[in-house]
Scaffold this active site. Structure first.
Site, PDB file in Angstrom:
ATOM      1  N   TYR A 138       0.857  -1.186   0.000  1.00  0.00           N
ATOM      2  CA  TYR A 138       0.000   0.000   0.000  1.00  0.00           C
ATOM      3  C   TYR A 138       0.889   1.230   0.000  1.00  0.00           C
ATOM      4  CZ  TYR A 138      -4.994  -0.342  -0.080  1.00  0.00           C
ATOM      5  OH  TYR A 138      -6.264  -0.454  -0.516  1.00  0.00           O
ATOM      6  N   GLU A 162      -0.427   4.800  -0.396  1.00  0.00           N
ATOM      7  CA  GLU A 162      -1.181   6.058  -0.532  1.00  0.00           C
ATOM      8  C   GLU A 162      -0.302   7.223  -0.125  1.00  0.00           C
ATOM      9  OE1 GLU A 162      -5.053   6.382   1.314  1.00  0.00           O
ATOM     10  OE2 GLU A 162      -5.533   4.369   0.562  1.00  0.00           O
ATOM     11  N   ASP A 215      -5.907  15.498 -23.543  1.00  0.00           N
ATOM     12  CA  ASP A 215      -5.862  14.055 -23.284  1.00  0.00           C
ATOM     13  C   ASP A 215      -5.111  13.422 -24.456  1.00  0.00           C
ATOM     14  OD1 ASP A 215      -6.326  11.359 -23.061  1.00  0.00           O
ATOM     15  OD2 ASP A 215      -8.483  11.528 -22.715  1.00  0.00           O
ATOM     16  N   THR A 272      -2.668   7.765 -21.340  1.00  0.00           N
ATOM     17  CA  THR A 272      -2.476   6.372 -20.964  1.00  0.00           C
ATOM     18  C   THR A 272      -0.989   6.102 -21.149  1.00  0.00           C
ATOM     19  OG1 THR A 272      -2.753   5.586 -23.223  1.00  0.00           O
ATOM     20  CG2 THR A 272      -4.735   5.658 -21.852  1.00  0.00           C
ATOM     21  N   LYS A 322      -0.740   2.742 -24.850  1.00  0.00           N
ATOM     22  CA  LYS A 322      -1.114   2.819 -26.260  1.00  0.00           C
ATOM     23  C   LYS A 322       0.160   3.072 -27.081  1.00  0.00           C
ATOM     24  CE  LYS A 322      -5.873   3.949 -25.120  1.00  0.00           C
ATOM     25  NZ  LYS A 322      -6.996   4.886 -25.236  1.00  0.00           N
ATOM     26  N   ARG A 370      -0.156  -1.140 -18.864  1.00  0.00           N
ATOM     27  CA  ARG A 370      -1.506  -0.600 -18.823  1.00  0.00           C
ATOM     28  C   ARG A 370      -1.601   0.385 -17.662  1.00  0.00           C
ATOM     29  NH1 ARG A 370      -5.784  -1.601 -21.392  1.00  0.00           N
ATOM     30  NH2 ARG A 370      -4.503  -2.857 -22.751  1.00  0.00           N
TER      31      ARG A 370
HETATM   32  C1  LIG Z   1      -8.073   5.096 -24.384  1.00  0.00           C
HETATM   33  C2  LIG Z   1      -8.465   6.468 -23.984  1.00  0.00           C
HETATM   34  C3  LIG Z   1      -8.820   6.758 -22.663  1.00  0.00           C
HETATM   35  C4  LIG Z   1      -9.054   5.695 -21.629  1.00  0.00           C
HETATM   36  O1  LIG Z   1      -7.975   4.957 -21.290  1.00  0.00           O
HETATM   37  P1  LIG Z   1      -8.158   3.691 -20.332  1.00  0.00           P
HETATM   38  O2  LIG Z   1      -6.761   3.339 -19.948  1.00  0.00           O
HETATM   39  O3  LIG Z   1      -8.837   2.641 -21.119  1.00  0.00           O
HETATM   40  O4  LIG Z   1      -8.955   4.110 -19.155  1.00  0.00           O
HETATM   41  C5  LIG Z   1      -9.066   8.072 -22.331  1.00  0.00           C
HETATM   42  N1  LIG Z   1      -8.984   9.044 -23.246  1.00  0.00           N
HETATM   43  C6  LIG Z   1      -8.686   8.800 -24.536  1.00  0.00           C
HETATM   44  C7  LIG Z   1      -8.625   9.931 -25.498  1.00  0.00           C
HETATM   45  C8  LIG Z   1      -8.418   7.505 -24.949  1.00  0.00           C
HETATM   46  O5  LIG Z   1      -8.150   7.262 -26.217  1.00  0.00           O
END
Ligand SMILES: *Cc1c(COP(=O)(O)O)cnc(C)c1O
Length: 478
Positions: free
Chosen positions: A64, A66, A241, A270, A273, A279
Site C-alpha cells: 500500500y 497512498e 488528453d 495512458t 497505447k 496498462r
Molecule cells: C483510451 C483512452 C482513454 C481511456 O484509457 P483507459 O486506460 O482505457 O482508461 C481516455 N482518453 C482517450 C482519449 C483515450 O483514447
C-alpha cells in the site's frame, strides 16, 4: 539481454503458475500465441517490452502506498518511493513537463484526477478562501452545500464523439457527463478537420471552465497553440488528453504547436497505447496544479499500483532512448503508407488520409456497416475495431467506420511495404463482403456474407506476412 534470459524468465514464471492453476498458465501461453498470429491493427493497442512486462510481476504488488513520494500514509514505502520517483522523473524529462503524477491506473482515471484537480483549483479553493477556512471540513453546512452544487455545475467543451472525441470528455454515459454541463465541437463536414474558428465561437458562447482537446479517432494533428489561445480568450483551463498519441509526442514526431505539453495547463495520457508501456495512466502539469493533481489518490483513485509504476519507469526509460524516436516516426510512416494503399484501391478515408498513427475508413462505400466490416476482417485474421465517422448514419453501435492504427505492427517491425500488402488484404475482404438480411428479409446492419474460402485465404496471407516479423522473437515458451 540474451535470448535465454527472457525465455527462461517467462518459462519459469509459467511453471510456477501452472503448479497452482494450470488453466491460467495455459491461457497466458495461448494469449501469446494468439497475439503472434493476429494482424493487430487496433489503434489503441501495442506490445510492451519483456522488461516492462516482467517488472509487473513481483512483490511491489503487495504494497500500500497512498500519498506521494516521501509523504506516505503507510510505513515501509522507501522502495516504492524509488520507483515512483524514477517514473515521474523519466516522464518529466521525456515530455519536458514541470510535474508528473504517475499513479493513475488508466486513462479514465488520469482524466478524473485532472478534472478534480481543476475543480479544486478553480472552484473549491476560491470558495475556501471566501469562507476564510483552510479545508472543506471547516466549512459550515450551508457553505458546503453551496460548494457541492457549484462543483457539480461546471462547464466543459470537448470534441464530439463522432468526430473522434472520447467518452470521458463529458459524455452522459461516463461520469464526466454527469459531473459537467458539456458541449462539444465537431469537425468541418467538408474536410473532416477541426475548424478552430468554430471552436472559438463555441467557447465564446458557452464559456467553459475546461476546454478539452484530444481524441481516440481523429487521424490528424491538433494545433494546441491555437486551442490554448481559445482557452485563454474565455478564461478556460486547457486540458489535453493525449492517451492515443503520447508515443508520438515522446518520440518528437509532434513538436511545436502540435506538442501539447508546452501549451496545455494539464495533460493526461495512458501509458499502454502508442507509448508502449504497461496498462496505466499519467498526468502532467505545471507547478500551479501540481499539489491538486497529487491528491488524485484517494480523491478518485484507489491505492497506487507500485508494480505498475515500476513498469512505467522501465517503459519511460525505454521511450527516452534514441531508437524510440525512430519507432514513433515509423508509426506515422506506416499509417501514411496504409492510408495511401487504401486510397489507391478506392477506399474512402475520413479527412482523406492521416498525419498520426491512425486511419479511419468510411466503409459505407463498400455497402457495409462498421460492424459488418469489423467481423468480416476478424474472420480473415485482421483485428480492427468499428468506429463512428462524423455524422454517422448508423449510430454509435453499428457505425459506418473502421479504425485502424499502426503502433502494434510497427513494434513488430513491419514497414511501409508490408502496409501496402495490409491495405490489399483489407480492401479484398471489404470488397468481397456483402450485407446480410434479417429473417424477415430486411437488410441487416450486423449480418454479412463472406465466402469462408476468401476469409481463409486472407488469414493465411496475413499469417505469411507476419511470419517475417516474429512477435517477441527472443521468447520461446516451449
Ligand atoms: C483510451 C483512452 C482513454 C481511456 O484509457 P483507459 O486506460 O482505457 O482508461 C481516455 N482518453 C482517450 C482519449 C483515450 O483514447
Amino acid at each position: 539481454m540474451s535470448l535465454n534470459a527472457e525465455s527462461t524468465a517467462f518459462r519459469s514464471a509459467l511453471e510456477v503458475i501452472r503448479a497452482v492453476e494450470p488453466r491460467v498458465a495455459d491461457a497466458i501461453g495461448a494469449e501469446l500465441a494468439d497475439q503472434r498470429e493476429s494482424l493487430k491493427l487496433i489503434a489503441s493497442e501495442n506490445y510492451a517490452s519483456p522488461a516492462t512486462l516482467l517488472t509487473m510481476g513481483n512483490w511491489f504488488s503487495d504494497k500500500y502506498a497512498e500519498g506521494t513520494v516521501g509523504r506516505r500514509f503507510y510505513a515501509g514505502c522507501q522502495n516504492v518511493d524509488t520507483v515512483e520517483a524514477l517514473a515521474a522523473e523519466h516522464a518529466r524529462e521525456l515530455f519536458g513537463a514541470a510535474h508528473a503524477y504517475v499513479q493513475p491506473h488508466s486513462g479514465i482515471d488520469a482524466n478524473l484526477v485532472a478534472f478534480w484537480a481543476i475543480l479544486a483549483d478553480r472552484v473549491e479553493s476560491p470558495a475556501l478562501k471566501k469562507a476564510q477556512v483552510r479545508q472543506v471540513n471547516d466549512l459550515t453546512e450551508a457553505d458546503w452545500f453551496a460548494l457541492r452544487r457549484e462543483l457539480g455545475n461546471q462547464r466543459m467543451l470537448g470534441m464530439s464523439l463522432d468526430a473522434g472525441g472520447h467518452l470521458t470528455h463529458g459524455f452522459r454515459p461516463n461520469i464526466s457527463g454527469k459531473m459537467f454541463d458539456q458541449r462539444s465541437y465537431g469537425t468541418d463536414p467538408a474536410t473532416g478537420l477541426i475548424d478552430y474558428d468554430r471552436v472559438a465561437e463555441a467557447a465564446r458562447e458557452f464559456k467553459p471552465l475546461i476546454l478539452v482537446a484530444g481524441y481516440s479517432a481523429y487521424p490528424r494533428k491538433v494545433n494546441f497553440r491555437i486551442m490554448r489561445e481559445i482557452a485563454d480568450s474565455v478564461g478556460a483551463t486547457f486540458m489535453v488528453d493525449m492517451a492515443h498519441f503520447a508515443g508520438l509526442v515522446a518520440g518528437k514526431v509532434f513538436t511545436g504547436d502540435f506538442d501539447p505539453v508546452p501549451h496545455a495547463h494539464i495533460v493526461t495520457t495512458t501509458t499502454h497505447k502508442s507509448l508502449r508501456g504497461p496498462r496505466g495512466g499519467m498526468v502532467l502539469c505545471g507547478p500551479e496544479l501540481a499539489d491538486q493533481v497529487d491528491r488524485g489518490c484517494p480523491m478518485v483513485l484507489g491505492g497506487p499500483l507500485p508494480h505498475v509504476m515500476a513498469a512505467k519507469a522501465v517503459a519511460l526509460a525505454e521511450a527516452r532512448r534514441p531508437d524510440f524516436a525512430d519507432y514513433a516516426q515509423r508509426i506515422v510512416d506506416n499509417a501514411q503508407a496504409l492510408a495511401e494503399g487504401l486510397l489507391r484501391r478506392g477506399t474512402t478515408l475520413v479527412t482523406g488520409g492521416t498525419d498520426n498513427h491512425l486511419v479511419l475508413l468510411d466503409v459505407s462505400g463498400y455497402g457495409l456497416t462498421g460492424r459488418q466490416a469489423e467481423q468480416a476482417l476478424l474472420d480473415s485474421g485482421i483485428v480492427t475495431n468499428r468506429n463512428a465517422v462524423p455524422q454517422d448514419r448508423n449510430g454509435a453501435w453499428y457505425t459506418s467506420g473502421i479504425r485502424i492504427g499502426t503502433p502494434a505492427l510497427t513494434s513488430r517491425g513491419l514497414g511501409t511495404a508490408e502496409m501496402d500488402v495490409t491495405a490489399e488484404l483489407i480492401h479484398t475482404v471489404l470488397s468481397q463482403t456483402t450485407p446480410g438480411a434479417n429473417a424477415d428479409g430486411t437488410p441487416s446492419k450486423a449480418k454479412y456474407v463472406l465466402d469462408p474460402a476468401v476469409a481463409d485465404k486472407i488469414s493465411k496471407q496475413a499469417t505469411d506476412l507476419l511470419a517475417g516479423f516474429p512477435l517477441y522473437p527472443t521468447i520461446t515458451l516451449s
